[in-house]
Scaffold this motif. Structure first.
Motif, PDB file in Angstrom:
ATOM      1  N   LYS A 192       2.469   5.113  17.530  1.00 46.56           N
ATOM      2  CA  LYS A 192       3.215   3.935  18.008  1.00 46.56           C
ATOM      3  C   LYS A 192       4.641   3.964  17.483  1.00 46.56           C
ATOM      4  O   LYS A 192       5.585   3.626  18.205  1.00 46.56           O
ATOM      5  CB  LYS A 192       2.515   2.650  17.555  1.00 46.56           C
ATOM      6  CG  LYS A 192       1.300   2.319  18.400  1.00 46.56           C
ATOM      7  CD  LYS A 192       0.590   1.113  17.827  1.00 46.56           C
ATOM      8  CE  LYS A 192      -0.701   0.820  18.566  1.00 46.56           C
ATOM      9  NZ  LYS A 192      -0.511   0.294  19.906  1.00 46.56           N
ATOM     10  N   ILE A 232      -5.502  10.799   2.281  1.00 47.66           N
ATOM     11  CA  ILE A 232      -6.131  10.858   3.610  1.00 47.66           C
ATOM     12  C   ILE A 232      -5.195  10.286   4.661  1.00 47.66           C
ATOM     13  O   ILE A 232      -4.544   9.269   4.433  1.00 47.66           O
ATOM     14  CB  ILE A 232      -7.436  10.028   3.632  1.00 47.66           C
ATOM     15  CG1 ILE A 232      -8.371  10.448   2.515  1.00 47.66           C
ATOM     16  CG2 ILE A 232      -8.140  10.142   4.974  1.00 47.66           C
ATOM     17  CD1 ILE A 232      -9.543   9.498   2.336  1.00 47.66           C
ATOM     18  N   LYS A 243       0.960  -5.945   8.949  1.00 45.10           N
ATOM     19  CA  LYS A 243       0.196  -6.823   9.831  1.00 45.10           C
ATOM     20  C   LYS A 243      -1.299  -6.490   9.786  1.00 45.10           C
ATOM     21  O   LYS A 243      -2.140  -7.298  10.139  1.00 45.10           O
ATOM     22  CB  LYS A 243       0.726  -6.634  11.259  1.00 45.10           C
ATOM     23  CG  LYS A 243       0.386  -7.769  12.208  1.00 45.10           C
ATOM     24  CD  LYS A 243       0.919  -7.435  13.581  1.00 45.10           C
ATOM     25  CE  LYS A 243       0.182  -8.234  14.628  1.00 45.10           C
ATOM     26  NZ  LYS A 243       0.275  -7.617  15.952  1.00 45.10           N
ATOM     27  N   GLY A 244      -1.628  -5.312   9.347  1.00 41.48           N
ATOM     28  CA  GLY A 244      -3.029  -4.871   9.351  1.00 41.48           C
ATOM     29  C   GLY A 244      -3.221  -3.843  10.444  1.00 41.48           C
ATOM     30  O   GLY A 244      -3.940  -2.890  10.309  1.00 41.48           O
ATOM     31  N   PHE A 245      -2.596  -4.072  11.576  1.00 38.07           N
ATOM     32  CA  PHE A 245      -2.467  -3.099  12.654  1.00 38.07           C
ATOM     33  C   PHE A 245      -1.646  -3.703  13.756  1.00 38.07           C
ATOM     34  O   PHE A 245      -1.820  -4.832  14.099  1.00 38.07           O
ATOM     35  CB  PHE A 245      -3.799  -2.644  13.214  1.00 38.07           C
ATOM     36  CG  PHE A 245      -3.611  -1.584  14.263  1.00 38.07           C
ATOM     37  CD1 PHE A 245      -3.033  -0.364  13.926  1.00 38.07           C
ATOM     38  CD2 PHE A 245      -3.927  -1.813  15.560  1.00 38.07           C
ATOM     39  CE1 PHE A 245      -2.822   0.601  14.890  1.00 38.07           C
ATOM     40  CE2 PHE A 245      -3.726  -0.850  16.528  1.00 38.07           C
ATOM     41  CZ  PHE A 245      -3.165   0.351  16.188  1.00 38.07           C
ATOM     42  N   LEU A 282      -2.696   6.500  14.605  1.00 37.84           N
ATOM     43  CA  LEU A 282      -2.351   5.589  15.699  1.00 37.84           C
ATOM     44  C   LEU A 282      -1.029   4.871  15.406  1.00 37.84           C
ATOM     45  O   LEU A 282      -0.168   4.729  16.286  1.00 37.84           O
ATOM     46  CB  LEU A 282      -3.478   4.574  15.882  1.00 37.84           C
ATOM     47  CG  LEU A 282      -3.730   4.053  17.285  1.00 37.84           C
ATOM     48  CD1 LEU A 282      -3.914   5.195  18.261  1.00 37.84           C
ATOM     49  CD2 LEU A 282      -4.951   3.152  17.308  1.00 37.84           C
ATOM     50  N   PHE A 331       3.449  -2.564  11.101  1.00 43.08           N
ATOM     51  CA  PHE A 331       2.047  -2.396  11.484  1.00 43.08           C
ATOM     52  C   PHE A 331       1.131  -2.384  10.264  1.00 43.08           C
ATOM     53  O   PHE A 331       0.056  -2.966  10.284  1.00 43.08           O
ATOM     54  CB  PHE A 331       1.847  -1.110  12.290  1.00 43.08           C
ATOM     55  CG  PHE A 331       2.417  -1.170  13.679  1.00 43.08           C
ATOM     56  CD1 PHE A 331       2.225  -2.289  14.475  1.00 43.08           C
ATOM     57  CD2 PHE A 331       3.156  -0.122  14.203  1.00 43.08           C
ATOM     58  CE1 PHE A 331       2.767  -2.368  15.763  1.00 43.08           C
ATOM     59  CE2 PHE A 331       3.692  -0.184  15.485  1.00 43.08           C
ATOM     60  CZ  PHE A 331       3.495  -1.306  16.259  1.00 43.08           C
ATOM     61  N   TYR A 333       0.820  -1.200   0.000  1.00 45.15           N
ATOM     62  CA  TYR A 333       0.000   0.000   0.000  1.00 45.15           C
ATOM     63  C   TYR A 333       0.865   1.266   0.000  1.00 45.15           C
ATOM     64  O   TYR A 333       2.063   1.203   0.262  1.00 45.15           O
ATOM     65  CB  TYR A 333      -0.922   0.005   1.221  1.00 45.15           C
ATOM     66  CG  TYR A 333      -1.799  -1.215   1.298  1.00 45.15           C
ATOM     67  CD1 TYR A 333      -2.637  -1.537   0.238  1.00 45.15           C
ATOM     68  CD2 TYR A 333      -1.753  -2.042   2.397  1.00 45.15           C
ATOM     69  CE1 TYR A 333      -3.434  -2.670   0.297  1.00 45.15           C
ATOM     70  CE2 TYR A 333      -2.547  -3.182   2.458  1.00 45.15           C
ATOM     71  CZ  TYR A 333      -3.377  -3.487   1.409  1.00 45.15           C
ATOM     72  OH  TYR A 333      -4.152  -4.602   1.454  1.00 45.15           O
ATOM     73  N   ASP A 351      -6.010   8.876   8.123  1.00 45.11           N
ATOM     74  CA  ASP A 351      -7.142   8.597   9.012  1.00 45.11           C
ATOM     75  C   ASP A 351      -6.662   8.198  10.411  1.00 45.11           C
ATOM     76  O   ASP A 351      -5.469   8.246  10.717  1.00 45.11           O
ATOM     77  CB  ASP A 351      -8.080   7.556   8.400  1.00 45.11           C
ATOM     78  CG  ASP A 351      -7.417   6.206   8.207  1.00 45.11           C
ATOM     79  OD1 ASP A 351      -6.399   5.951   8.859  1.00 45.11           O
ATOM     80  OD2 ASP A 351      -7.929   5.403   7.409  1.00 45.11           O
ATOM     81  N   GLU A 352      -7.639   7.804  11.267  1.00 42.89           N
ATOM     82  CA  GLU A 352      -7.325   7.521  12.675  1.00 42.89           C
ATOM     83  C   GLU A 352      -6.331   6.369  12.833  1.00 42.89           C
ATOM     84  O   GLU A 352      -5.492   6.387  13.734  1.00 42.89           O
ATOM     85  CB  GLU A 352      -8.616   7.229  13.442  1.00 42.89           C
ATOM     86  CG  GLU A 352      -9.423   6.077  12.841  1.00 42.89           C
ATOM     87  CD  GLU A 352     -10.690   5.787  13.625  1.00 42.89           C
ATOM     88  OE1 GLU A 352     -11.430   6.728  13.915  1.00 42.89           O
ATOM     89  OE2 GLU A 352     -10.909   4.600  13.938  1.00 42.89           O
ATOM     90  N   ARG A 353      -6.428   5.370  11.947  1.00 46.17           N
ATOM     91  CA  ARG A 353      -5.506   4.233  12.050  1.00 46.17           C
ATOM     92  C   ARG A 353      -4.091   4.661  11.677  1.00 46.17           C
ATOM     93  O   ARG A 353      -3.127   4.260  12.326  1.00 46.17           O
ATOM     94  CB  ARG A 353      -6.005   3.102  11.136  1.00 46.17           C
ATOM     95  CG  ARG A 353      -5.179   1.846  11.207  1.00 46.17           C
ATOM     96  CD  ARG A 353      -5.908   0.706  10.518  1.00 46.17           C
ATOM     97  NE  ARG A 353      -4.974  -0.201   9.907  1.00 46.17           N
ATOM     98  CZ  ARG A 353      -4.531  -0.102   8.669  1.00 46.17           C
ATOM     99  NH1 ARG A 353      -4.935   0.885   7.905  1.00 46.17           N
ATOM    100  NH2 ARG A 353      -3.692  -0.972   8.186  1.00 46.17           N
ATOM    101  N   ASP A 354      -3.979   5.501  10.652  1.00 44.72           N
ATOM    102  CA  ASP A 354      -2.668   6.030  10.264  1.00 44.72           C
ATOM    103  C   ASP A 354      -2.048   6.817  11.425  1.00 44.72           C
ATOM    104  O   ASP A 354      -0.852   6.699  11.705  1.00 44.72           O
ATOM    105  CB  ASP A 354      -2.792   6.956   9.043  1.00 44.72           C
ATOM    106  CG  ASP A 354      -3.262   6.219   7.802  1.00 44.72           C
ATOM    107  OD1 ASP A 354      -2.895   5.043   7.642  1.00 44.72           O
ATOM    108  OD2 ASP A 354      -4.007   6.810   7.004  1.00 44.72           O
TER     109      ASP A 354
END
Lengths: 77, 148
Positions: free
Chosen positions: B92, B81, B146-148, B88, B143, B2, B83-86
């Motif tokens: 980390k 974008i 792994k997906g997160f 987070l 991360f 990605y 977003d919130e996961r990015d």
């Protein structure tokens, strides 16, 4: 990384919504497709705000989209 | 792979290239045959001050080149974008970089405490910053993979 205890019906709801794609759902909720994919696969628990936005897209209550897996949580204790 | 993973990978490669080439440049221009310069704090001050803008400029240029080539080849631009996961994952990664740098800082101070030459401490500081940045980008790649 903490274990994700939240399961969801997003895949089913997407199917029922004329096979909505992950990208379409991502665009409607303002996140990336990778985030939607991670949520669907149970790898990431969304914030409450995003959870409400996803539920809003499908016009369903939050508890019909997400559920908390209490058995797993109790087993952990 | 990605966009974000590609971005982190490019940053990682860029950092290795920048520090590698800068180390070689400084070594050949100043240190080779003139080892006394290692104890000249003015030299280290200049080396630090030059490295920072050079690395920032190189990162920007390499990212622009990469995303231009990526756009031509895959027809995908830079991630639009965050977003919130990015965010987070970014947090980390920053935490990992922070602790890595702290460990390097303690090691460099330890080298001073054990009576090693001051230039060892200065090199340890540069490299702990560099390793912290590598750890941060590697963590991001992990991360995202792994997906997160």
């Amino acid at each position: 990384m903490s274990k994700c205890f939240i399961s969801n019906n997003i895949r089913k709801l997407r199917f029922l919504a004329d096979e909505m794609t992950q990208q379409q759902l991502a665009d409607k909720t303002g996140v990336t497709r990778q985030t939607i994919m991670a949520i669907e696969n149970g790898k990431y628990s969304p914030t409450l705000e995003l959870a409400f936005r996803i539920a809003g897209v499908f016009h369903t209550p939050l508890e019909e989209v997400f559920s908390f897996d209490e058995k797993v949580q109790k087993g952990k204790k | 792979m990605y966009d974000r993973e590609k971005q982190s990978l490019v940053s990682l490669i860029t950092m290795v290239l920048i520090l590698g080439s800068y180390t070689l440049y400084v070594y050949h221009k100043y240190i080779a045959g003139n080892l006394d310069i290692l104890n000249d704090f003015k030299f280290w001050g200049k080396a630090y001050l030059i490295l920072i803008p050079v690395s920032i400029a190189a990162q920007i240029i390499i990212h622009i080149i990469f995303f231009t080539i990526n756009k031509i080849v895959t027809n995908e631009g830079a991630p639009a974008i965050t977003d919130e996961r990015d965010q987070l994952i970014e947090l980390k990664a920053i935490r990992i970089a922070h602790w890595t740098f702290i460990a390097g800082f303690i090691l460099s101070m330890g080298s001073l405490a054990t009576g090693v030459q001051p230039w060892v401490m200065l090199i340890a500081l540069i490299y702990s910053g560099f390793i912290a940045a590598i750890a941060s980008e590697s963590a991001k790649i992990y991360f995202y993979w792994k997906g997160f």
